[in-house]
Design a protein around this motif. Structure first.
Motif, PDB file in Angstrom:
ATOM      1  N   ALA A 226       0.826  -1.209   0.000  1.00  0.00           N
ATOM      2  CA  ALA A 226       0.000   0.000   0.000  1.00  0.00           C
ATOM      3  C   ALA A 226       0.861   1.260   0.000  1.00  0.00           C
ATOM      4  CB  ALA A 226      -0.918  -0.009   1.221  1.00  0.00           C
ATOM      5  N   ILE A 227       1.963   1.238   0.753  1.00  0.00           N
ATOM      6  CA  ILE A 227       2.854   2.404   0.803  1.00  0.00           C
ATOM      7  C   ILE A 227       3.425   2.716  -0.576  1.00  0.00           C
ATOM      8  CG2 ILE A 227       5.109   3.191   1.669  1.00  0.00           C
ATOM      9  CD1 ILE A 227       4.367   1.769   4.343  1.00  0.00           C
ATOM     10  N   GLU A 228       3.768   1.679  -1.330  1.00  0.00           N
ATOM     11  CA  GLU A 228       4.278   1.900  -2.689  1.00  0.00           C
ATOM     12  C   GLU A 228       3.247   2.637  -3.542  1.00  0.00           C
ATOM     13  OE1 GLU A 228       5.577  -1.769  -4.375  1.00  0.00           O
ATOM     14  OE2 GLU A 228       7.271  -1.993  -3.005  1.00  0.00           O
ATOM     15  N   GLU A 235       4.299  11.276  -8.081  1.00  0.00           N
ATOM     16  CA  GLU A 235       4.515  11.226  -9.537  1.00  0.00           C
ATOM     17  C   GLU A 235       3.364  11.832 -10.330  1.00  0.00           C
ATOM     18  OE1 GLU A 235       7.350  10.361 -10.641  1.00  0.00           O
ATOM     19  OE2 GLU A 235       8.141   9.525  -8.759  1.00  0.00           O
ATOM     20  N   LEU A 236       2.239  12.128  -9.679  1.00  0.00           N
ATOM     21  CA  LEU A 236       1.092  12.656 -10.414  1.00  0.00           C
ATOM     22  C   LEU A 236       1.422  13.999 -11.051  1.00  0.00           C
ATOM     23  CD1 LEU A 236      -1.961  11.892  -8.082  1.00  0.00           C
ATOM     24  CD2 LEU A 236      -1.202  10.637 -10.088  1.00  0.00           C
ATOM     25  N   ASP A 237       1.001  14.188 -12.262  1.00  0.00           N
ATOM     26  CA  ASP A 237       1.215  15.447 -12.983  1.00  0.00           C
ATOM     27  C   ASP A 237       0.057  16.379 -12.634  1.00  0.00           C
ATOM     28  OD1 ASP A 237       2.363  17.278 -14.640  1.00  0.00           O
ATOM     29  OD2 ASP A 237       1.490  16.470 -16.482  1.00  0.00           O
ATOM     30  N   ILE A 238       0.344  17.448 -11.906  1.00  0.00           N
ATOM     31  CA  ILE A 238      -0.693  18.372 -11.451  1.00  0.00           C
ATOM     32  C   ILE A 238      -0.755  19.575 -12.383  1.00  0.00           C
ATOM     33  CG2 ILE A 238      -1.546  19.726  -9.493  1.00  0.00           C
ATOM     34  CD1 ILE A 238      -1.305  16.744  -8.860  1.00  0.00           C
ATOM     35  N   THR A 273       3.594  16.217  -1.971  1.00  0.00           N
ATOM     36  CA  THR A 273       4.653  15.589  -1.184  1.00  0.00           C
ATOM     37  C   THR A 273       4.047  14.474  -0.332  1.00  0.00           C
ATOM     38  OG1 THR A 273       4.407  17.249   0.556  1.00  0.00           O
ATOM     39  CG2 THR A 273       6.115  17.630  -1.104  1.00  0.00           C
ATOM     40  N   VAL A 274       4.841  13.438  -0.093  1.00  0.00           N
ATOM     41  CA  VAL A 274       4.371  12.262   0.648  1.00  0.00           C
ATOM     42  C   VAL A 274       5.410  11.904   1.703  1.00  0.00           C
ATOM     43  CG1 VAL A 274       3.631   9.863   0.499  1.00  0.00           C
ATOM     44  CG2 VAL A 274       3.239  11.396  -1.451  1.00  0.00           C
ATOM     45  N   ASN A 275       5.041  12.006   2.970  1.00  0.00           N
ATOM     46  CA  ASN A 275       5.932  11.571   4.037  1.00  0.00           C
ATOM     47  C   ASN A 275       5.261  10.481   4.858  1.00  0.00           C
ATOM     48  OD1 ASN A 275       8.328  11.742   5.780  1.00  0.00           O
ATOM     49  ND2 ASN A 275       6.854  12.434   7.313  1.00  0.00           N
ATOM     50  N   VAL A 276       5.804   9.266   4.776  1.00  0.00           N
ATOM     51  CA  VAL A 276       5.336   8.174   5.630  1.00  0.00           C
ATOM     52  C   VAL A 276       6.020   8.371   6.979  1.00  0.00           C
ATOM     53  CG1 VAL A 276       5.242   5.683   5.950  1.00  0.00           C
ATOM     54  CG2 VAL A 276       5.031   6.654   3.653  1.00  0.00           C
ATOM     55  N   GLY A 277       5.257   8.880   7.953  1.00  0.00           N
ATOM     56  CA  GLY A 277       5.851   9.319   9.206  1.00  0.00           C
ATOM     57  C   GLY A 277       5.974   8.251  10.269  1.00  0.00           C
ATOM     58  N   SER A 319      -7.096  -1.806  -5.861  1.00  0.00           N
ATOM     59  CA  SER A 319      -6.500  -2.692  -6.872  1.00  0.00           C
ATOM     60  C   SER A 319      -5.592  -3.751  -6.256  1.00  0.00           C
ATOM     61  CB  SER A 319      -5.706  -1.867  -7.899  1.00  0.00           C
ATOM     62  OG  SER A 319      -4.498  -1.374  -7.331  1.00  0.00           O
ATOM     63  N   LEU A 320      -5.209  -3.569  -4.993  1.00  0.00           N
ATOM     64  CA  LEU A 320      -4.314  -4.514  -4.320  1.00  0.00           C
ATOM     65  C   LEU A 320      -5.059  -5.694  -3.699  1.00  0.00           C
ATOM     66  CD1 LEU A 320      -1.976  -1.975  -2.434  1.00  0.00           C
ATOM     67  CD2 LEU A 320      -1.417  -3.278  -4.504  1.00  0.00           C
TER      68      LEU A 320
END
Length: 422
Positions: A226-228, A235-238, A273-277, A319-320
């Protein structure tokens, strides 16, 4: 020199003349530990009330939660525009005292620096607002509109008992607001990214570790998958809206010319931004874990909403074929800004330029603050305060004395400009 320019010069000179009082006030505020957590603002609030009483300013006290106090005062004619001076009394905890080179609650001035926890975030700025508000009262400065001082608790934890509590109850309104949060000397922050914090819980089936992966269902390994997927948000183009692009460009310029060590961070202005804290899961190495919790901090640029992020996460995680739930917590906001041409932005930026003799301009911040609450209530706002930015929330926090004095001069001149400008 016009009457207005003469008045501005008079108050600027008075700030300079009384700067030792300003610095002593700042030092005294730092000496009062107002760490959040726990968030008890009793002592610092009483100190501020006693200080302002000497200038015949009476504060209204509003206890929004146990030992959390919002302090309000106003001066001026009342008819006309209203400007809100806003600052928070809480600071982040000092942490491991052995890692400080000085007592974090000394409020000492050394080699031109004010030292201590909160020096930059934001007791130096708060002192400037309180000092100028009291100075205006003592000098009987005639203001055609209303100048309101709002001193709040509970900012550092993103809590609800400060600015949002006041705004929701309509205890604070206004045509513009200035928050004395830390900024660069020439660059107030006029926009910020949104915040999307969430906790993902992944569910498995327990079993004996010696039978994994054939037995049970491992919540931790499912959480890793899930973290992946979650990290794919980066990577999303905004698509940045056209009206925001000038703010993005000037903020990139700021990272190239002012905070040069930040140039490598330019992409954060236009990406999620993504921070897995934190990750917490399992009970023992020989037991297949049935639960794993992951807390994630995402900051959203202009051009993407909370709803779109939620839809993306649902689609990718579904999807997982894993069992999971998502709970939002903490900071919640969409990206927000105040246009550079707004009168409150012009009042601050023009007076920074006038006082320093250098070009000033507003930029975007990549974190979040109380400014978003003012914008939620349609009050234009920006942030400008004295700071040594690398020391914020770290050990050995400090701020240059000359920055404290300069910002107070800007606060005074900008209030006169804003309230006199129809």
């Amino acid at each position: 020199m016009t009457n207005l320019e003469a008045l501005k010069q008079f108050v600027i000179d008075e700030v300079e003349k009384n700067k030792n009082e300003l610095l002593q006030l700042c030092s005294s505020l730092i000496q009062i530990p107002s760490e959040n957590p726990p968030g008890d603002s009793t002592e610092i609030s009483q100190f501020i009330a006693d200080y302002l009483k000497e200038s015949n300013v009476e504060l209204d006290w509003h206890e929004s939660a146990d030992k959390m106090y919002n302090l309000l005062a106003s001066q001026g004619a009342g008819d006309g525009k209203e400007l809100v001076y806003c600052g928070h009394t809480d600071v982040v905890p000092a942490g491991d005292l052995s890692k400080w080179d000085f007592n974090p609650f000394s409020g000492e001035i050394k080699d031109g620096w004010m030292l201590g926890r909160g020096a930059s975030d934001m007791k130096a700025g708060l002192a400037g607002l309180i000092f100028v508000f009291g100075l205006f009262k003592r000098l009987n400065i005639e203001l055609p509109g209303k100048l309101t001082l709002a001193i709040v608790p509970d900012e550092e934890t993103g809590g609800e008992y400060g600015v949002p509590w006041l705004l929701e109850r309509k205890l604070v309104t206004g045509d513009g607001a200035l928050i004395a949060e830390p900024s660069s000397p020439l660059n107030p922050t006029i926009g910020q990214k949104g915040s999307y914090w969430f906790e993902l819980e992944v569910f498995g089936e327990p079993g004996h570790g010696s039978l994994s992966p054939l037995a049970g269902n491992n919540a931790i390994t499912d959480a890793i998958k899930a973290i992946e997927k979650i990290q794919g948000l980066w990577e999303l183009d905004i698509h940045i809206p056209k009206e925001i692009q000038p703010l993005i460009e000037v903020s990139k310029r700021y990272m190239e010319e002012v905070e040069k060590d930040r140039i490598k961070y330019q992409p954060v202005l236009e990406r999620i931004t993504v921070n897995v804290g934190t990750i917490n899961g399992g009970t023992k190495s020989n037991v297949i874990p049935e639960s794993c919790k992951v807390q994630v901090d995402c900051r959203l640029p202009f051009g993407v909403t909370h709803a779109q992020v939620s839809d993306y996460l649902k689609q990718e995680l579904d999807s997982l074929n894993i069992r999971y739930s998502i709970r939002l917590f903490g900071f919640k906001s969409e990206a927000n800004y105040t246009p550079a041409e707004n009168p409150v932005c012009r009042a601050i930026v023009d007076n920074i330029s006038a006082i320093t003799g250098k070009e000033a301009y507003g930029v975007m911040q990549w974190a979040s603050s109380d400014a978003r609450h003012f914008r939620d209530h349609n009050i234009p706002v920006l942030q400008y305060g004295p700071a040594y930015l690398p020391s914020i929330h770290g050990y050995n926090e400090k701020v240059q004395v000359e920055d404290i004095v300069r910002c107070a001069k800007v606060y005074a001149a900008a209030a006169i400009d804003f309230l006199h400008n129809n």
